[in-house]
Design an enzyme around this catalytic site. Sequence first.
Site, PDB file in Angstrom:
ATOM      1  N   HIS A 149      35.571  36.427  41.776  1.00  0.00           N
ATOM      2  CA  HIS A 149      35.817  36.196  43.169  1.00  0.00           C
ATOM      3  C   HIS A 149      34.270  36.046  43.866  1.00  0.00           C
ATOM      4  O   HIS A 149      34.211  35.277  44.635  1.00  0.00           O
ATOM      5  CB  HIS A 149      36.494  37.613  43.824  1.00  0.00           C
ATOM      6  CG  HIS A 149      36.585  37.850  45.337  1.00  0.00           C
ATOM      7  ND1 HIS A 149      37.583  36.701  45.906  1.00  0.00           N
ATOM      8  CD2 HIS A 149      35.988  38.212  46.075  1.00  0.00           C
ATOM      9  CE1 HIS A 149      37.589  37.022  47.203  1.00  0.00           C
ATOM     10  NE2 HIS A 149      36.547  38.061  47.246  1.00  0.00           N
ATOM     11  N   TYR A 180      40.607  42.314  35.343  1.00  0.00           N
ATOM     12  CA  TYR A 180      41.826  42.003  35.734  1.00  0.00           C
ATOM     13  C   TYR A 180      42.636  40.839  34.915  1.00  0.00           C
ATOM     14  O   TYR A 180      43.644  40.545  35.303  1.00  0.00           O
ATOM     15  CB  TYR A 180      42.254  42.056  37.345  1.00  0.00           C
ATOM     16  CG  TYR A 180      41.067  41.101  37.925  1.00  0.00           C
ATOM     17  CD1 TYR A 180      41.407  39.683  38.311  1.00  0.00           C
ATOM     18  CD2 TYR A 180      40.046  41.626  38.500  1.00  0.00           C
ATOM     19  CE1 TYR A 180      40.471  38.963  38.652  1.00  0.00           C
ATOM     20  CE2 TYR A 180      39.058  40.850  39.401  1.00  0.00           C
ATOM     21  CZ  TYR A 180      39.303  39.429  39.278  1.00  0.00           C
ATOM     22  OH  TYR A 180      38.528  38.646  39.942  1.00  0.00           O
ATOM     23  N   ARG A 188      40.692  29.617  40.161  1.00  0.00           N
ATOM     24  CA  ARG A 188      39.453  30.065  40.408  1.00  0.00           C
ATOM     25  C   ARG A 188      38.792  30.448  38.979  1.00  0.00           C
ATOM     26  O   ARG A 188      38.879  31.343  38.435  1.00  0.00           O
ATOM     27  CB  ARG A 188      39.355  31.467  41.162  1.00  0.00           C
ATOM     28  CG  ARG A 188      38.185  31.860  42.035  1.00  0.00           C
ATOM     29  CD  ARG A 188      38.237  33.271  42.434  1.00  0.00           C
ATOM     30  NE  ARG A 188      38.183  34.442  41.418  1.00  0.00           N
ATOM     31  CZ  ARG A 188      38.828  35.472  41.442  1.00  0.00           C
ATOM     32  NH1 ARG A 188      39.468  35.717  42.446  1.00  0.00           N
ATOM     33  NH2 ARG A 188      38.723  36.273  40.293  1.00  0.00           N
TER      34      ARG A 188
END
Length: 399
Positions: A289, A298, A285
Amino acid sequence: MAPTRKAANARAAKAAVQVAPEEVEAPFQKGLIPAPTPVCFLDEHGQRVEPVTDDYVAPSDTEALECYRRMVIGRRFDVQASALTRQGRLAVYPSSRGQEACQVGSVMKIREDDWFFPTYRDSVALVSRGIDPVEVLTLLRGDAHCGYDPMATHTAAQCTPLATQLLHAAGVAYGDARQGRDSVALAFIGDGASSEGDFHEALNFAAVFKAPVVFVVQNNGWAISVPLEKQTAAPSLAYKGIGYGVVCEQVDGNDALAVLAVVGKAVDWARSGKGPVLVELHTYRMEAHTNADDATRYRTADQVAPWLQKDPLERLETYLRSVGALDDELAESYAAEGERTAADLRDRMNAEVEPSPESLFENVYAAPTAQLVEQRSMVREEIEAERDAHASVTTGEDA
């Protein structure tokens, strides 16, 4: 139980599992186990390599070129959709940049009458399937639960709850098979959804009843902020199908040739009545998100950087140029097609939408219930009464 009856049952059980070797058709690899490393036909530099298993045949250059064209259009769509969120035209958008080979390559292998069950991140797959881009974004704009007709497109509504669509896919595939159709269901999930109970229930049901469904896990490394290693100790998510008796395979999801080859064989396997298949596509990815997420909280840029060198679009382009299937003129024509698609999407998404209050009652039931008809009539009467009142005030002022 009497000894004689026990002995008879034991003999029957033994006979049931003793199948002649020539009657057993081996799945893709050895038994149910996936290849030891992800299947690939192109290395990170777009150079042709031999896969770790001879179970698959590379797609033709013509098919690969069409996949490239759709991937170019899909990425331009994705960039435009992300821009629309910044302009306030979309409430949210989960980018799939870097996952174009997974999405385009997979949907290219199913027919129009096959069913497709997407997740919220699979907008590029929907566009590649031929669904109007504006209808694809209707959900993310907040105008309706689904902007396209699932029955007409054989495409389920994009699913936000994790893995619930897999149960639907298994049920639809089984139902179609029971009715004599040779259609297949293709169902997408992310790596995070493989931790959901629905994932396991769907695999078990499909395996027991040999439902013609292909489960595709786009393992992009992250379930929002949870890395893969915090979810499973399995060597590969593909191994999760073994316990249910589901044929499994793992694939380099940034290699379009490998996706086309493996998913294509999986679809043929399911369509021929041999049961479900679980395919894990290893990808990444690239973006956050969604536009509402801050991925820097993160993960670091150093974690993302290596995957930039594995870009599926550049990888396929390098290969196609090396075999003479793609030149500058053709590449520019595909880019121009992507720009036209983006411009049309931008223009139509910038138009203000005036939803009808009566649309609340559409697509609730296949046939409206008596209560729904009554409620719709009440709303219609209120709208007409307000319109009449407004007309009376306007007429009075004019007088």
